[in-house]
Structures are given as C-alpha cells and as structure tokens.
Scaffold this active site. Structure first.
Site, PDB file in Angstrom:
ATOM      1  N   ASP A  68      53.902  40.910  31.646  1.00 18.87           N
ATOM      2  CA  ASP A  68      52.446  40.969  31.484  1.00 18.87           C
ATOM      3  C   ASP A  68      51.772  41.035  32.851  1.00 18.87           C
ATOM      4  OD1 ASP A  68      50.046  40.858  29.827  1.00 18.87           O
ATOM      5  OD2 ASP A  68      49.722  38.888  30.737  1.00 18.87           O
TER       6      ASP A  68
ATOM      7  N   HIS B  60      48.303  42.400  32.008  1.00 21.63           N
ATOM      8  CA  HIS B  60      47.702  41.064  32.215  1.00 21.63           C
ATOM      9  C   HIS B  60      46.743  40.732  31.068  1.00 21.63           C
ATOM     10  CE1 HIS B  60      47.103  38.055  35.687  1.00 21.63           C
ATOM     11  NE2 HIS B  60      46.784  37.474  34.541  1.00 21.63           N
TER      12      HIS B  60
ATOM     13  N   ARG C  95      52.749  35.180  37.074  1.00 21.38           N
ATOM     14  CA  ARG C  95      52.211  36.008  38.158  1.00 21.38           C
ATOM     15  C   ARG C  95      53.308  36.983  38.590  1.00 21.38           C
ATOM     16  NH1 ARG C  95      47.989  34.753  36.631  1.00 21.38           N
ATOM     17  NH2 ARG C  95      46.265  33.743  37.723  1.00 21.38           N
TER      18      ARG C  95
ATOM     19  N   GLU D 138      49.822  44.686  40.830  1.00 20.12           N
ATOM     20  CA  GLU D 138      48.960  45.069  39.700  1.00 20.12           C
ATOM     21  C   GLU D 138      47.495  45.257  40.081  1.00 20.12           C
ATOM     22  OE1 GLU D 138      49.507  41.445  37.291  1.00 20.12           O
ATOM     23  OE2 GLU D 138      47.366  41.047  37.523  1.00 20.12           O
TER      24      GLU D 138
HETATM   25  P1  NAD Z   1      50.253  24.264  34.670  1.00 18.41           P
HETATM   26  O1  NAD Z   1      49.723  23.845  36.003  1.00 18.41           O
HETATM   27  O2  NAD Z   1      49.867  23.481  33.461  1.00 18.41           O
HETATM   28  O3  NAD Z   1      51.859  24.304  34.714  1.00 18.41           O
HETATM   29  C1  NAD Z   1      52.576  24.841  35.794  1.00 18.41           C
HETATM   30  C2  NAD Z   1      53.899  24.105  35.845  1.00 18.41           C
HETATM   31  O4  NAD Z   1      54.691  24.701  36.895  1.00 18.41           O
HETATM   32  C3  NAD Z   1      53.756  22.611  36.174  1.00 18.41           C
HETATM   33  O5  NAD Z   1      54.513  21.852  35.260  1.00 18.41           O
HETATM   34  C4  NAD Z   1      54.308  22.513  37.576  1.00 18.41           C
HETATM   35  O6  NAD Z   1      54.939  21.256  37.829  1.00 18.41           O
HETATM   36  C5  NAD Z   1      55.317  23.649  37.595  1.00 18.41           C
HETATM   37  N1  NAD Z   1      55.678  24.057  38.948  1.00 18.41           N
HETATM   38  C6  NAD Z   1      54.930  24.031  40.066  1.00 18.41           C
HETATM   39  N2  NAD Z   1      55.655  24.461  41.125  1.00 18.41           N
HETATM   40  C7  NAD Z   1      56.892  24.773  40.639  1.00 18.41           C
HETATM   41  C8  NAD Z   1      58.074  25.249  41.237  1.00 18.41           C
HETATM   42  N3  NAD Z   1      58.147  25.503  42.548  1.00 18.41           N
HETATM   43  N4  NAD Z   1      59.152  25.449  40.443  1.00 18.41           N
HETATM   44  C9  NAD Z   1      59.090  25.185  39.101  1.00 18.41           C
HETATM   45  N5  NAD Z   1      57.995  24.719  38.497  1.00 18.41           N
HETATM   46  C10 NAD Z   1      56.906  24.516  39.252  1.00 18.41           C
HETATM   47  O7  NAD Z   1      49.843  25.800  34.520  1.00 18.41           O
HETATM   48  P2  NAD Z   1      49.710  26.635  33.174  1.00 18.41           P
HETATM   49  O8  NAD Z   1      48.335  26.500  32.631  1.00 18.41           O
HETATM   50  O9  NAD Z   1      50.882  26.327  32.295  1.00 18.41           O
HETATM   51  O10 NAD Z   1      49.849  28.122  33.757  1.00 18.41           O
HETATM   52  C11 NAD Z   1      51.053  28.580  34.335  1.00 18.41           C
HETATM   53  C12 NAD Z   1      50.791  29.893  35.046  1.00 18.41           C
HETATM   54  O11 NAD Z   1      50.472  30.901  34.074  1.00 18.41           O
HETATM   55  C13 NAD Z   1      49.556  29.881  35.969  1.00 18.41           C
HETATM   56  O12 NAD Z   1      49.915  29.444  37.277  1.00 18.41           O
HETATM   57  C14 NAD Z   1      49.116  31.317  35.980  1.00 18.41           C
HETATM   58  O13 NAD Z   1      49.688  31.960  37.095  1.00 18.41           O
HETATM   59  C15 NAD Z   1      49.708  31.904  34.715  1.00 18.41           C
HETATM   60  N6  NAD Z   1      48.701  32.394  33.766  1.00 18.41           N
HETATM   61  C16 NAD Z   1      48.791  33.683  33.335  1.00 18.41           C
HETATM   62  C17 NAD Z   1      47.868  34.170  32.412  1.00 18.41           C
HETATM   63  C18 NAD Z   1      47.945  35.581  31.879  1.00 18.41           C
HETATM   64  O14 NAD Z   1      46.980  36.067  31.273  1.00 18.41           O
HETATM   65  N7  NAD Z   1      49.051  36.279  32.032  1.00 18.41           N
HETATM   66  C19 NAD Z   1      46.839  33.336  31.952  1.00 18.41           C
HETATM   67  C20 NAD Z   1      46.795  32.021  32.406  1.00 18.41           C
HETATM   68  C21 NAD Z   1      47.729  31.548  33.313  1.00 18.41           C
END
Ligand code: NAD
Length: 342
Positions: free
Chosen positions: A253, A290, A229, A258
């Site tokens: 990305d 994105h 994000r 955005e």
């Molecule tokens: P997920 O929930 O499987 O993993 C997130 C990880 O972050 C978890 O292991 C969690 O413990 C950790 N976390 C939470 N708070 C934290 C902190 N303060 N410091 C460090 N780590 C922390 O999520 P995911 O499916 O791996 O997705 C991750 C992120 O990717 C989503 O939150 C979303 O914002 C982003 N995303 C972007 C796109 C895109 O098209 N660019 C698509 C999907 C997801």
C-alpha cells in the site's frame, strides 16, 4: 483561525469543511503539496495542515516560521516527513495518533486475501466472460504462520484478525506490549513466517529493515505485506526476491518513492519509475496507492481530531497530540506530559 491545507484532495473536503464550519476554522484548500516552492502559499495562516507526502524539512520549516506559521497540524499518524528536531523551539507539531486503526488493519487483510485467492485476476477474467479457473489456485490462511512486525494499534488489530482466521501469530516489536502473543526476534520471525506484515513506524532504525539479507532469511514463497511506510522495504531487493522466485507475493500500500506518484491519476502518462513499473507488472504483486486509511470513519475522525488539535492548542495552550524530537519514545513521553514541548 485560518489554516493552509496543503495537498488537498476531493475526498478531504466534505469532512474538513463540515467540521471547520462548526468550529469556526477557515480552511484554505491548496491542491499543491507543501515544499520549498509552495510554502509561500501559507502566508496569512498561523497553521498549516499537511499530509504524508508534504515535505516539511528544515528549509520549509524556516520559511513557514518567517511567514508567521506557529503550528503544523499533521492529518496523519506517521510524521517521518517532518523534521521535528528542526521544528523544536520554532513551530509546534501535532498529529492524529489514531483515527481508525481498523481501516489499515482491514486493508492489510484485504490485500492478503486478494493476493492469496487471486481475486484481482478472477475479477478481470469474469468481466471478460472468462470463467476458467486455471492459474487461480490459492492456499488456506488457516494454520499458516503470520509474522507481525510492530504490535501497536494497527498491528494489534491485524493480529486479532489473523487469529480469527486460525493463523499462528509470531510478533516482533521493540517494545512488546501484548501478553497473549508470542514475541520472537526479528530473525526468528523472518525465518519462520509464511506471511510477514509490517506495522512499525519508519525511523532511521527501521529504514530498509526488509533488505536483501532479510529476504534471504525468509521462507521460499513468503508473502510480504506493507501498509506502513514504503521505505521499510528496499524495493530493489524485493523485486530481486520476486524475480528469484523466493518471494511468493507482495502486497504494497506504500512505496519508498511514492510521494510524486501516489494519490494522482497518472493513467495518461508514462511512468518514469522503472522499479515501480516492474513491481506492478508482476503477477504476484498488488499495489494500492496509500489507501489503507481511506474509510468514511477514518476521514471523519481525522478531520475531528485535527480541528480539536488546532483548537486546544490555541485555546488551552496545550495539546496532548503534540510531537517533538524528544518523543522518540513517544507513547511514554505523552503519558506524562503536562505542558507544551517548548
Ligand atoms: P503505533 O505507534 O500504535 O505502533 C507502532 C508499533 O511499532 C509500536 O508498538 C512500537 O513499539 C513499534 N516499533 C517502534 N519501533 C520499532 C522497531 N524499530 N522495530 C519494531 N517495532 C517497532 O502505530 P500504528 O498506529 O499502529 O501505526 C503503525 C504505522 O502504520 C505508522 O507508523 C504509519 O507509518 C503506518 N500507517 C499507514 C497508514 C496507511 O494508510 N497505509 C495509515 C496509518 C498509519
């Protein structure tokens, strides 16, 4: 079942129309983003389907509730744009926790390789029959240290990809989950990594986690990748780090501001956002709008899970993908949940 589908894009239609017809869901595709001015378009629909740049704040939630909306179905994993605390007790919220973590992790690596090997520059050159190599020197990823922030679904796959490249992996996560990865503090990760990739969610705690002081701790020449994000990074500080020649490259990305820019064709317009314009003008910055999630597999999974969420919610009165403000620690909450959040 009528569903108001906000911020619809041509790439959404084939997958949602096909699964909607099969499951008897009537999608009302609306090109406008959901916000206080457009909420009225949800009239007659008990469900709204929203994406990452729709505004679902307290005011919008109240309007939707008054219109009879009872379910917000996010077609994304992240839900930082929804005031889930305000929705509690009024409108239930469901999301798509995973649709293709591979899509995002592979895009992060695609950006890194493009940047490191100057593929974007070479592509433009050879189209102009310019076969010169000057300025295209990259570096081997093999043996470099990559710091991965957030080792959930996407971060974990990115780690495996990096291991395949023979990179040394350091990780930081609030809730470490892998035994085969070396977890360190965030400061250690910032100090020791040649490449840093962000894969944690945006929360009040992680907002601007990469700011001027974090950048000051990083190695000179560090590459920063953000497919998570935009607001994880203070973009002003990133630009300064690049101008200072401290940050060696950025692959973005996502971008904090955005929402009014990405996903639209702005090629015939003057971009008002000076910060984004300046970042894009840098030779060592790559911006995609994105698109990390955008694979055929991901789109099919998003449509199928969104429709299943809606159906199970109304037919079985429960959906395992429901979110609420108490789900700060959502993975643990969801494992035990046997009933609706309220
Ligand atoms: P997920 O929930 O499987 O993993 C997130 C990880 O972050 C978890 O292991 C969690 O413990 C950790 N976390 C939470 N708070 C934290 C902190 N303060 N410091 C460090 N780590 C922390 O999520 P995911 O499916 O791996 O997705 C991750 C992120 O990717 C989503 O939150 C979303 O914002 C982003 N995303 C972007 C796109 C895109 O098209 N660019 C698509 C999907 C997801």
């Amino acid at each position: 079942m009528k569903v108001a589908f906000f911020d619809s894009k041509p790439y959404d239609l084939p997958s949602f129309q096909s699964v909607g017809e099969k499951e008897d869901i009537d999608f009302k595709f609306i090109e406008a983003k959901l916000n206080a001015d457009t909420a009225e378009l949800a009239k007659g629909c008990p469900v709204v389907c929203v994406f990452v740049n729709d505004t679902v704040d307290a005011g919008v939630i109240d309007k939707l509730y008054d219109l009879g909306v009872r379910l917000i179905a996010l077609r994304s994993a992240g839900y930082n744009n929804v005031d889930v605390r305000h929705a509690f007790g009024k409108i239930h919220v469901v999301h798509v926790p995973a649709y293709s973590p591979y899509a995002v992790a592979e895009h992060a690596m695609a950006l890194l390789l493009t940047s490191v090997r100057r593929i974007h520059k070479a592509f433009n050159r050879t189209r102009e029959f310019n076969f010169s190599l000057s300025g295209l020197t990259g570096f081997d990823l093999h043996g470099k240290t990559v710091g991965v922030v957030g080792t959930g679904k996407i971060g974990s796959i990115f780690i495996d990809i990096c291991k395949g490249f023979g990179m040394n992996v350091l990780a930081y996560d609030k809730y470490p989950s892998r035994s085969d990865v070396r977890y360190v503090t965030l400061n250690e990760l910032l100090e020791q990594s040649d490449i840093i990739s962000l894969h944690c969610p945006l929360t009040p705690e992680t907002r601007h986690m990469i700011d001027a002081s974090a950048i000051a701790k990083m190695k000179t020449g560090v590459m920063i990748i953000n497919t998570s994000r935009g607001a994880l990074i203070d973009a002003e500080a990133l630009l300064q780090g690049i101008k200072d020649r401290h940050v060696g490259g950025a692959c973005l990305d996502v971008y904090e501001e955005e929402s009014d820019i990405f996903f639209e064709d702005r090629s015939g317009h003057i971009l008002d956002d000076d910060l984004l314009s300046r970042l894009i003008s840098m030779p060592n910055v790559i911006v995609t709008s994105h698109q990390a999630f955008l694979t055929r597999e991901a789109l099919d999974n998003i449509a199928e899970t969104t429709v299943r969420n809606i159906k199970t919610f109304f037919e079985e009165g429960l959906c395992e993908n429901e979110l609420c403000y108490r789900c700060g620690n959502i993975e643990h909450c969801k494992k035990d949940r046997k009933e609706k959040c309220f």
